[in-house]
Design a protein around this motif. Sequence first.
Motif, PDB file in Angstrom:
ATOM      1  N   ALA A 113       0.835  -1.203   0.000  1.00  0.00           N
ATOM      2  CA  ALA A 113       0.000   0.000   0.000  1.00  0.00           C
ATOM      3  C   ALA A 113       0.869   1.251   0.000  1.00  0.00           C
ATOM      4  CB  ALA A 113      -0.924   0.009   1.211  1.00  0.00           C
ATOM      5  N   ALA A 114       0.332   2.341  -0.526  1.00  0.00           N
ATOM      6  CA  ALA A 114       1.043   3.607  -0.529  1.00  0.00           C
ATOM      7  C   ALA A 114       0.984   4.299   0.824  1.00  0.00           C
ATOM      8  CB  ALA A 114       0.462   4.524  -1.611  1.00  0.00           C
ATOM      9  N   ASP A 115       0.008   3.948   1.654  1.00  0.00           N
ATOM     10  CA  ASP A 115      -0.101   4.520   2.989  1.00  0.00           C
ATOM     11  C   ASP A 115       0.268   3.465   4.031  1.00  0.00           C
ATOM     12  OD1 ASP A 115      -2.311   2.845   3.049  1.00  0.00           O
ATOM     13  OD2 ASP A 115      -3.772   4.460   2.875  1.00  0.00           O
ATOM     14  N   GLY A 116       0.240   3.856   5.288  1.00  0.00           N
ATOM     15  CA  GLY A 116       0.651   2.932   6.327  1.00  0.00           C
ATOM     16  C   GLY A 116      -0.317   2.785   7.466  1.00  0.00           C
ATOM     17  N   GLU A 117      -1.507   3.374   7.319  1.00  0.00           N
ATOM     18  CA  GLU A 117      -2.523   3.233   8.352  1.00  0.00           C
ATOM     19  C   GLU A 117      -3.876   3.628   7.779  1.00  0.00           C
ATOM     20  OE1 GLU A 117      -1.448   5.813  11.536  1.00  0.00           O
ATOM     21  OE2 GLU A 117      -1.815   7.648  10.404  1.00  0.00           O
ATOM     22  N   PRO A 118      -4.960   3.167   8.412  1.00  0.00           N
ATOM     23  CA  PRO A 118      -6.297   3.542   7.933  1.00  0.00           C
ATOM     24  C   PRO A 118      -6.560   5.037   8.125  1.00  0.00           C
ATOM     25  CG  PRO A 118      -6.379   1.643   9.421  1.00  0.00           C
ATOM     26  CD  PRO A 118      -5.020   2.230   9.531  1.00  0.00           C
ATOM     27  N   GLU A 119      -7.408   5.578   7.270  1.00  0.00           N
ATOM     28  CA  GLU A 119      -7.928   6.932   7.460  1.00  0.00           C
ATOM     29  C   GLU A 119      -9.389   6.812   7.882  1.00  0.00           C
ATOM     30  OE1 GLU A 119      -8.646  11.208   5.155  1.00  0.00           O
ATOM     31  OE2 GLU A 119      -7.526   9.598   4.162  1.00  0.00           O
ATOM     32  N   LEU A 120      -9.671   7.175   9.105  1.00  0.00           N
ATOM     33  CA  LEU A 120     -10.995   7.018   9.688  1.00  0.00           C
ATOM     34  C   LEU A 120     -11.554   8.391  10.045  1.00  0.00           C
ATOM     35  CD1 LEU A 120     -10.272   3.995  12.081  1.00  0.00           C
ATOM     36  CD2 LEU A 120     -10.880   3.963   9.647  1.00  0.00           C
ATOM     37  N   VAL A 121     -12.745   8.683   9.534  1.00  0.00           N
ATOM     38  CA  VAL A 121     -13.404   9.962   9.773  1.00  0.00           C
ATOM     39  C   VAL A 121     -14.811   9.686  10.274  1.00  0.00           C
ATOM     40  CG1 VAL A 121     -14.112  12.164   8.766  1.00  0.00           C
ATOM     41  CG2 VAL A 121     -12.068  11.000   7.887  1.00  0.00           C
ATOM     42  N   GLY A 122     -15.118  10.129  11.470  1.00  0.00           N
ATOM     43  CA  GLY A 122     -16.465   9.921  11.992  1.00  0.00           C
ATOM     44  C   GLY A 122     -16.785   8.463  12.245  1.00  0.00           C
ATOM     45  N   VAL A 123     -15.764   7.669  12.626  1.00  0.00           N
ATOM     46  CA  VAL A 123     -15.979   6.278  13.017  1.00  0.00           C
ATOM     47  C   VAL A 123     -16.169   6.260  14.530  1.00  0.00           C
ATOM     48  CG1 VAL A 123     -14.992   3.966  13.098  1.00  0.00           C
ATOM     49  CG2 VAL A 123     -14.666   5.388  11.066  1.00  0.00           C
ATOM     50  N   GLU A 124     -17.344   5.886  14.977  1.00  0.00           N
ATOM     51  CA  GLU A 124     -17.684   6.012  16.396  1.00  0.00           C
ATOM     52  C   GLU A 124     -16.948   5.000  17.257  1.00  0.00           C
ATOM     53  OE1 GLU A 124     -21.939   5.965  16.773  1.00  0.00           O
ATOM     54  OE2 GLU A 124     -22.214   7.425  15.151  1.00  0.00           O
ATOM     55  N   ARG A 125     -16.863   3.754  16.810  1.00  0.00           N
ATOM     56  CA  ARG A 125     -16.168   2.715  17.578  1.00  0.00           C
ATOM     57  C   ARG A 125     -15.315   1.900  16.617  1.00  0.00           C
ATOM     58  NH1 ARG A 125     -21.365   2.264  18.933  1.00  0.00           N
ATOM     59  NH2 ARG A 125     -21.613   0.236  17.906  1.00  0.00           N
ATOM     60  N   GLN A 126     -14.125   1.579  17.060  1.00  0.00           N
ATOM     61  CA  GLN A 126     -13.251   0.759  16.228  1.00  0.00           C
ATOM     62  C   GLN A 126     -12.567  -0.294  17.080  1.00  0.00           C
ATOM     63  OE1 GLN A 126      -9.392   2.711  15.119  1.00  0.00           O
ATOM     64  NE2 GLN A 126     -10.530   4.582  15.608  1.00  0.00           N
ATOM     65  N   SER A 127     -12.437  -1.490  16.479  1.00  0.00           N
ATOM     66  CA  SER A 127     -11.729  -2.586  17.126  1.00  0.00           C
ATOM     67  C   SER A 127     -10.727  -3.118  16.112  1.00  0.00           C
ATOM     68  CB  SER A 127     -12.709  -3.688  17.549  1.00  0.00           C
ATOM     69  OG  SER A 127     -12.008  -4.814  18.034  1.00  0.00           O
ATOM     70  N   VAL A 128      -9.466  -2.878  16.370  1.00  0.00           N
ATOM     71  CA  VAL A 128      -8.415  -3.259  15.435  1.00  0.00           C
ATOM     72  C   VAL A 128      -7.452  -4.205  16.134  1.00  0.00           C
ATOM     73  CG1 VAL A 128      -6.569  -2.455  13.938  1.00  0.00           C
ATOM     74  CG2 VAL A 128      -8.629  -1.067  14.227  1.00  0.00           C
ATOM     75  N   SER A 129      -7.312  -5.405  15.601  1.00  0.00           N
ATOM     76  CA  SER A 129      -6.377  -6.379  16.160  1.00  0.00           C
ATOM     77  C   SER A 129      -5.734  -7.147  15.024  1.00  0.00           C
ATOM     78  CB  SER A 129      -7.094  -7.340  17.113  1.00  0.00           C
ATOM     79  OG  SER A 129      -8.104  -8.057  16.451  1.00  0.00           O
ATOM     80  N   GLY A 130      -4.440  -7.107  14.979  1.00  0.00           N
ATOM     81  CA  GLY A 130      -3.742  -7.859  13.937  1.00  0.00           C
ATOM     82  C   GLY A 130      -3.781  -7.197  12.578  1.00  0.00           C
ATOM     83  N   LEU A 131      -3.874  -5.850  12.532  1.00  0.00           N
ATOM     84  CA  LEU A 131      -3.770  -5.129  11.262  1.00  0.00           C
ATOM     85  C   LEU A 131      -2.293  -4.901  10.973  1.00  0.00           C
ATOM     86  CD1 LEU A 131      -4.881  -3.522   8.858  1.00  0.00           C
ATOM     87  CD2 LEU A 131      -5.065  -1.545  10.382  1.00  0.00           C
ATOM     88  N   GLU A 132      -1.817  -5.446   9.867  1.00  0.00           N
ATOM     89  CA  GLU A 132      -0.394  -5.397   9.560  1.00  0.00           C
ATOM     90  C   GLU A 132      -0.167  -4.878   8.147  1.00  0.00           C
ATOM     91  OE1 GLU A 132       3.516  -8.404   9.470  1.00  0.00           O
ATOM     92  OE2 GLU A 132       1.495  -9.197   9.797  1.00  0.00           O
ATOM     93  N   TYR A 133       0.731  -3.891   8.054  1.00  0.00           N
ATOM     94  CA  TYR A 133       1.142  -3.371   6.748  1.00  0.00           C
ATOM     95  C   TYR A 133       2.523  -3.942   6.433  1.00  0.00           C
ATOM     96  CZ  TYR A 133      -2.630   0.064   6.653  1.00  0.00           C
ATOM     97  OH  TYR A 133      -3.863   0.681   6.612  1.00  0.00           O
ATOM     98  N   VAL A 134       2.646  -4.528   5.241  1.00  0.00           N
ATOM     99  CA  VAL A 134       3.898  -5.176   4.860  1.00  0.00           C
ATOM    100  C   VAL A 134       4.563  -4.388   3.739  1.00  0.00           C
ATOM    101  CG1 VAL A 134       4.921  -7.306   3.992  1.00  0.00           C
ATOM    102  CG2 VAL A 134       2.927  -7.410   5.493  1.00  0.00           C
TER     103      VAL A 134
END
Length: 524
Positions: free
Chosen positions: A503-524
């Motif tokens: 990917a060209a980026d290295g993390e999600p872009e989140l706007v107006g996300v009320e709740r998030q659960s992130v486990s095991g998100l890996e950028y290679v």
Amino acid sequence: MDFKIVEVFNRSVTIELESEAVFRQQAEFGVYINGEKSLMTDKNVVSVMGLLPDTKYKIGVDAGGELVEKEFVTGHESVLLDVTKFGAVGDGKTSDTAAIQAAICACPADGTVYLPAGQYLTTPIFLKSDMTFWLDEGAVLLGETDRKKYPVLPGMTMSTDEKDEYNLGTWEGNPLDNFASLVTAIDAQNLDIIGPGTIDGNAQNADWWKDAKVKRIAWRPKTLFLCRCRKVRVQGVTVQNSPCWTVHPYYSDDLAFLNLYIHNPSDSPNTDGLDPESCSNVRVLGTVISVGDDCMAIKSGKYYMALKHHKVTENVQIRNCKFERGHGSVTVGSEAAGGVRDVRVSQCEFIGTDRGLRIKTRRGRGERSVLDDILFENIMMEGVHMPFTVNMFYFCDPDGHSDYVQNQAPAPVDEMTPVIGSITGRHISCTGVSSCVLCAVGLPESPIGKLCFEDIKVSFAPEAERVPERPVMMDNFDEMSGRSIYAKNVRELVLSDVEISGAADGEPELVGVERQSVSGLEYV
């Protein structure tokens, strides 16, 4: 290797391997009838043709030298009516409409209308209840090219007492006059359409694809149209060169589409492959679709139909299929004002489509437009530009670019506000991604309920091969290239065991996300 018998017809049978492999096995295997090899294949869903009616058979699958067999009895057939005996010529030049329609009208309950090899040039034919329509090997039902020879199905007709409406014609979710389809069934039940022959809309030799959004006499026909039908099975048929949507079940229930091959040119306009609209209990197994628009689009009409003739589309199973090219592999919407729920897509290949999972709606679809309980699992995507897109600002309507639809400021929640509930993707592999992995945009006043993605493995195409694209069809939204995750106006986002490579980026872009659960998100 075990299997189950999916459906038994009067002259054919369909089986499905009980395997977690996606669409096909790694190697071919033999399928046997009464101990004799019938065919070799690697597909998970297999149809065997050429059987006799009212006959007991054993069907077997050879799994590495061990033959697993099961018994079945083919369906009853009262009579076989050969259309050539009614005067059909099958030379591709003589009009065979009257001869084929005569055979259909004369067919008794449990009878079969039979088309042997040949090209049968026709205008629309109308099927009825309690019959089989059999296109044998080499049989082609070929559409006439002159639209003036096609009957028109009126959109709405008032009942004589003016208390009710009778709907026949439909165009993009509204009750409008359209031409009858090459194969049309209205209020039919216990109807089988079997192959291995071809239903050819012949649109490439007509003017159906010219000025496609202009009404001329009536709106364009589909190729196979099932209106208010029940217990219809379509097996082993090729359907191609459609003037518009190819196979369109409409307000119909208990449907099976088995081992179909649906094909239209990649540049043919609005030639969706299979669009169940306001239907329930739909199974699509072993089907290959390659078209000029969405491969499958699950719908339930626009606002008027949801208000006056409400019917949710529900219990849709899509399994062991292959979807190629097209704008979306499996789409929900955008004409889904009646709601869509309980959709299961599994063990499918998505090859070279613009989008994989594609959800689209907009303000104005209404409060009954609830899109919920949608699950994609065990999917292999290859060269899909944008695997997951969810869009609540979809602009492809006459008023799609209006301020009401496109304004990104919160609007009042009222009877015109749509809802997206739960969407899940799991055990999915995506290679050759170019634009983005996930792009989801909810309404500020009605955020997307829950997006859950688990066990997802993604690799991007090399940067030089990526073409910037706008993943969601809405105004004032930039093109993307190499983007991983963009989510806006979402109540809950769950990402678990997601690996993204290149990917060209290295993390999600989140706007107006009320709740998030992130486990095991890996950028290679």
